[in-house]
Write a protein that holds these residues in place. Structure first.
Motif, PDB file in Angstrom:
ATOM      1  N   GLY A   4      40.014  41.579  29.887  1.00 36.14           N
ATOM      2  CA  GLY A   4      39.037  40.504  30.036  1.00 36.14           C
ATOM      3  C   GLY A   4      38.450  40.503  31.427  1.00 36.14           C
ATOM      4  N   PHE A   5      39.185  41.103  32.359  1.00 33.35           N
ATOM      5  CA  PHE A   5      38.688  41.316  33.699  1.00 33.35           C
ATOM      6  C   PHE A   5      39.267  42.636  34.178  1.00 33.35           C
ATOM      7  CE2 PHE A   5      42.692  40.368  35.792  1.00 33.35           C
ATOM      8  CZ  PHE A   5      43.316  39.521  34.905  1.00 33.35           C
ATOM      9  N   GLN A   6      38.714  43.160  35.227  1.00 33.31           N
ATOM     10  CA  GLN A   6      39.099  44.496  35.699  1.00 33.31           C
ATOM     11  C   GLN A   6      40.052  44.357  36.878  1.00 33.31           C
ATOM     12  OE1 GLN A   6      39.519  47.927  34.871  1.00 33.31           O
ATOM     13  NE2 GLN A   6      37.381  47.641  34.247  1.00 33.31           N
TER      14      GLN A   6
ATOM     15  N   GLN B  37      39.607  38.507  40.817  1.00 36.11           N
ATOM     16  CA  GLN B  37      38.335  39.186  40.707  1.00 36.11           C
ATOM     17  C   GLN B  37      37.241  38.138  40.558  1.00 36.11           C
ATOM     18  OE1 GLN B  37      36.980  41.268  37.129  1.00 36.11           O
ATOM     19  NE2 GLN B  37      36.218  42.938  38.408  1.00 36.11           N
TER      20      GLN B  37
ATOM     21  N   ALA C 241      31.486  43.741  37.167  1.00 35.06           N
ATOM     22  CA  ALA C 241      32.877  43.368  36.946  1.00 35.06           C
ATOM     23  C   ALA C 241      33.631  44.396  36.117  1.00 35.06           C
ATOM     24  CB  ALA C 241      32.943  42.001  36.272  1.00 35.06           C
ATOM     25  N   ALA C 242      32.939  45.027  35.175  1.00 31.39           N
ATOM     26  CA  ALA C 242      33.636  45.940  34.266  1.00 31.39           C
ATOM     27  C   ALA C 242      33.826  47.331  34.845  1.00 31.39           C
ATOM     28  CB  ALA C 242      32.877  46.035  32.954  1.00 31.39           C
ATOM     29  N   GLN C 243      33.232  47.587  36.002  1.00 31.07           N
ATOM     30  CA  GLN C 243      33.350  48.926  36.569  1.00 31.07           C
ATOM     31  C   GLN C 243      34.753  49.178  37.059  1.00 31.07           C
ATOM     32  OE1 GLN C 243      31.384  49.729  40.286  1.00 31.07           O
ATOM     33  NE2 GLN C 243      30.864  51.813  39.676  1.00 31.07           N
TER      34      GLN C 243
ATOM     35  N   ASN D 185      41.727  46.675  31.958  1.00 29.45           N
ATOM     36  CA  ASN D 185      40.706  45.696  31.591  1.00 29.45           C
ATOM     37  C   ASN D 185      41.297  44.780  30.533  1.00 29.45           C
ATOM     38  OD1 ASN D 185      38.513  44.227  30.625  1.00 29.45           O
ATOM     39  ND2 ASN D 185      37.088  45.873  31.148  1.00 29.45           N
TER      40      ASN D 185
ATOM     41  N   ARG E  84      36.739  35.814  37.460  1.00 27.01           N
ATOM     42  CA  ARG E  84      36.872  36.550  36.225  1.00 27.01           C
ATOM     43  C   ARG E  84      38.338  36.801  35.874  1.00 27.01           C
ATOM     44  NH1 ARG E  84      32.358  39.179  34.241  1.00 27.01           N
ATOM     45  NH2 ARG E  84      33.771  39.677  32.526  1.00 27.01           N
TER      46      ARG E  84
END
Lengths: 113, 114
Positions: B98-100, A48, A97-99, B96, A55
């Protein structure tokens, strides 16, 4: 609106070669993820990227690398190709990123001979 | 860790009959869950998304899913199958750490006969 686009659609390489796959996210999306889908299996997470930084990384060897550009497009590079790298490589984008919701492109089908 | 299990690798139905594709999840809480569809030689299309807002979720192309916490399931249904529904269906849980990332089930291939 254009969805996620990927290029090329198909690619044939030989063992030991290197390959670069490209992805353009949905306009406004800043996060790009890469997945590998081997024939007959579900996709597996590779990377990602968000705001040009990695990430997260899945369980893939260092032969796999990626980067994200200022326009949020991304490239996936695979070095020293193995027969087992033959797969459909999927790119997905999300707003941030959190979506949780990710939108996928049509994929690049890589065949390694 | 969160995971999903798709109980059937293949499901065969006749056109016009109901479709049921089963998915169970493993989580210590009620997670978000997705169903994606992949037509032959195509990418993945989001069919529907379950959050905790409602137990019945409507998706595209007439599909819907009912979340049952007691059964830890989000089964996908459609009242009447069309030939165009023939595809691979994936139950997916986002993680999740720390990253998705999306964690996919093994997939169910839906076959629709005339």
């Amino acid at each position: 609106d254009a969805g996620v686009t990927q290029s090329p659609t198909h690619l044939i390489k030989t063992r030991g070669q290197q390959v670069t796959l490209r992805c353009s996210p949905i306009s406004g999306h800043k996060s790009v993820s890469w997945y590998q889908q081997v024939l007959g299996q579900g996709p597996q997470f590779i990377f990602q990227y968000y705001e040009k930084e990695e990430r997260g990384r899945g369980n893939f060897p260092d032969r796999f690398s990626a980067r994200q550009f200022p326009n949020y497009s991304s490239e996936l590079n695979v070095n020293a190709l193995l027969l087992g790298d033959s797969a459909l490589y999927l790119c997905a984008s999300s707003l941030v990123a959190a979506q949780e919701t990710q939108y996928f492109g049509p994929g690049t089908r890589l065949l390694v001979l | 860790a969160q995971s999903v299990t798709q109980l059937d690798s293949h499901v065969s139905v006749s056109e016009g009959t109901p479709v049921l594709l089963r998915c169970n999840y493993s989580s210590s809480y009620s997670p978000s869950l997705f169903w994606y569809v992949q037509h032959p030689n195509k990418g993945l299309q989001l069919l529907l998304k379950y959050t905790s807002a409602a137990t019945l979720v409507k998706g595209i192309n007439g599909f819907e899913a009912e979340f049952k916490k007691s059964e830890t399931s989000l089964h996908l249904t459609k009242p009447s199958a069309h030939m165009s529904d023939a595809a691979e269906y994936f139950c997916v849980v986002p993680m999740n750490t720390g990253f998705q990332k999306l964690v996919f089930g093994t997939g169910t291939r839906l076959l629709v006969s005339p």
